[in-house]
Design an enzyme around this catalytic site. Structure first.
Site, short mmCIF file in Angstrom:
data_model
loop_
_atom_site.label_atom_id
_atom_site.label_comp_id
_atom_site.label_asym_id
_atom_site.label_seq_id
_atom_site.Cartn_x
_atom_site.Cartn_y
_atom_site.Cartn_z
CG ASP A 122 5.70 3.71 0.89
OD1 ASP A 122 5.99 4.43 1.87
OD2 ASP A 122 4.53 3.51 0.52
CE1 TYR A 174 -3.61 2.63 0.63
CE2 TYR A 174 -2.32 3.31 2.55
CZ TYR A 174 -3.36 3.53 1.66
OH TYR A 174 -4.15 4.65 1.79
CE LYS A 187 1.08 4.44 8.60
NZ LYS A 187 1.12 3.90 7.26
C1 LIG Z 1 0.40 4.47 5.95
C2 LIG Z 1 1.14 4.27 4.68
C3 LIG Z 1 1.01 5.16 3.59
C4 LIG Z 1 0.03 6.28 3.59
O1 LIG Z 1 0.29 7.25 4.55
P1 LIG Z 1 -0.88 8.25 5.01
O2 LIG Z 1 -0.22 9.16 5.97
O3 LIG Z 1 -1.96 7.39 5.59
O4 LIG Z 1 -1.34 8.95 3.78
C5 LIG Z 1 1.83 4.96 2.49
N1 LIG Z 1 2.69 3.95 2.44
C6 LIG Z 1 2.83 3.07 3.46
C7 LIG Z 1 3.83 1.97 3.35
C8 LIG Z 1 2.05 3.19 4.59
O5 LIG Z 1 2.17 2.29 5.58
#
Ligand SMILES: *Cc1c(COP(=O)(O)O)cnc(C)c1O
Length: 430
Positions: A239, A144, A267
């Site tokens: 990511d 994701y 995060k």
């Molecule tokens: C949480 C997450 C996102 C999205 O971040 P948001 O702050 O919710 O937009 C993108 N990539 C990864 C791997 C994530 O865990």
């Protein structure tokens, strides 16, 4: 344990907010029942509006790596608040956070702050396309990367298919340049690069996949990816919105010793405030406006209150001796304890962890390596386990396809208590 107030608040929320929530997984659709409304958090614990207390393994989906409401972080934020909330102009604290991140994450030579992980990945992809003058991107099923159009894609069945949108409102034309492959699939990766390597702007991957439960990369898979991207001049984007400062001080890239061209963060970097960031090689980052011609902006980007929260959080992590040894050991204690329970009670069960992340599956398949193998987990059993644990005061992610998070505030006693609740829960269910 009663949930009367939560139930009432949920009904009220549903009248004015779609599904009663501002982000879908919070709605408990993955486990059934009414979402719990929270009022307070401190350290490893949460308190809901009915006065129930929980040991928290969600940690606001990752940011709360120090535990909730760390006094040092809260006090720094309070001090910053007195000076005003936002200026829409440069502040020294943005540079300080940038320097702190660069000190910790190997692949970052320059960085730009945004306000969410979604913004970070969306912008990194645009930057990679602008830098390479290519259109195609490659992602992996089950990873994701936020909810921007070109990343809301699920894999097709064929080897080189372009997949279909995972959301209504995303025209197929918007994802025509997004290719999909399978996590850890070396043959498929080689095949895709041999056909399309010259047209791919970027490969984006969660180096440890945490949005399909927890799936670890095979180290050869990541190193092959690095090699292929080098050979074909493709921008490799890790990511690390979830894994950054979570699996090691320098993220998964430090843990596996593979440096990407661009890294996205979120995060933990905000310590609980809305912060995202993307950074990497200087030559690529200099393509961003106002230096270069790749446009990207944000009214509240680098917000001083959010920056202070992130900076204070990262400083504590950086300065505390053996932070990650301690965090990993604690998380491992939980995973080992759960595995021991599975054995003791002869339940098909498997748990694993890396750094401060863990995952568990009601399955006897211990070879969890991609999206397909994660699907072998028994979701009905997970739902029962989730609710049994909730009633005993343990708050797990309300979905069988999310990783769990341990904080440095979780004590050995917290883990022991959690394992005790887990044993009781498993005995109830089986
Ligand atoms: C949480 C997450 C996102 C999205 O971040 P948001 O702050 O919710 O937009 C993108 N990539 C990864 C791997 C994530 O865990």
């Amino acid at each position: 344990m009663g949930y009367d107030v939560s139930e009432k608040l949920y009904q009220q929320a549903c009248q004015v907010i779609p599904g009663g929530v501002n982000s879908p997984v919070r709605a408990f659709k993955g486990v059934g029942g009414t979402p719990v409304f929270f009022e307070k958090a401190q350290g490893a614990y949460l308190w809901d509006v009915d006065g129930n207390q929980y040991i928290d393994y969600v940690g606001s989906w990752g940011p709360a790596i120090l535990g909730h409401a760390n006094p040092q972080v809260i006090s720094a934020i309070k001090k910053q608040l007195e000076n005003g909330l936002s200026f829409g102009a440069p502040t020294a604290i943005e540079t300080q956070l940038a320097q702190q991140v660069m000190k910790m994450v190997p692949g970052i030579e320059m960085i730009r702050m945004v306000s969410s992980g979604t913004e970070a990945t969306m912008s990194a992809i645009r930057l990679a396309r602008g830098y390479t003058n290519r259109k195609k991107i490659l992602k992996f099923e089950g990873c994701y990367h936020g909810h921007s159009e070109s990343l809301l894609v699920k894999g097709g069945s064929g080897l080189l298919t372009h997949g279909t949108p995972t959301s209504a409102g995303v025209p197929e034309e918007f994802i025509q340049f997004t290719m999909n492959s399978s996590f850890n699939d070396i043959n498929k990766l080689q095949m895709i690069f041999s056909h399309h390597g010259h047209e791919i702007a970027a490969v984006i991957i969660e180096p440890v996949a945490g949005n399909m439960n927890l799936v670890l990369p095979e180290p050869e898979f990541l190193s092959l990816l690095r090699k292929l991207c080098d050979r074909h001049n493709v921008v490799l984007i890790f990511d690390e919105v979830m894994t950054g400062f979570r699996v090691a001080k320098g993220g998964a890239q430090a843990f596996y010793n593979i440096v990407p061209d661009l890294t996205t963060l979120g995060k933990v970097i905000g310590g609980g405030m809305p912060v995202g960031a993307f950074g990497g090689k200087k030559a690529i980052m200099e393509k961003l406006s106002p230096l270069g011609n790749v446009y990207q902006a944000g009214t509240l980007s680098g917000n001083p209150v959010a920056m202070v929260s992130g900076l204070e959080t990262l400083k504590i992590i950086d300065e505390e001796k053996d932070f990650y040894d301690k965090l990993s050991a604690r998380t491992q204690q939980l995973a080992d304890g759960l595995n021991a329970l599975g054995k003791k009670l002869s339940i098909p069960f498997f748990a694993q962890s890396v750094g401060g992340m863990f995952g568990f599956y009601f399955s006897d398949n211990t070879e969890v390596k991609d999206y397909q193998s994660v699907q072998t987990g028994d979701v009905e059993r997970f739902k029962k386990f989730f609710h049994a644990m909730l009633k005993k005061g343990v708050y797990l992610a309300p979905s069988a396809f999310e990783a769990g998070f341990v904080s440095i505030a979780h004590t050995q006693e917290d883990i022991v208590k959690t394992l005790d609740c887990a044993e009781k829960s498993l005995r109830e269910i089986f």
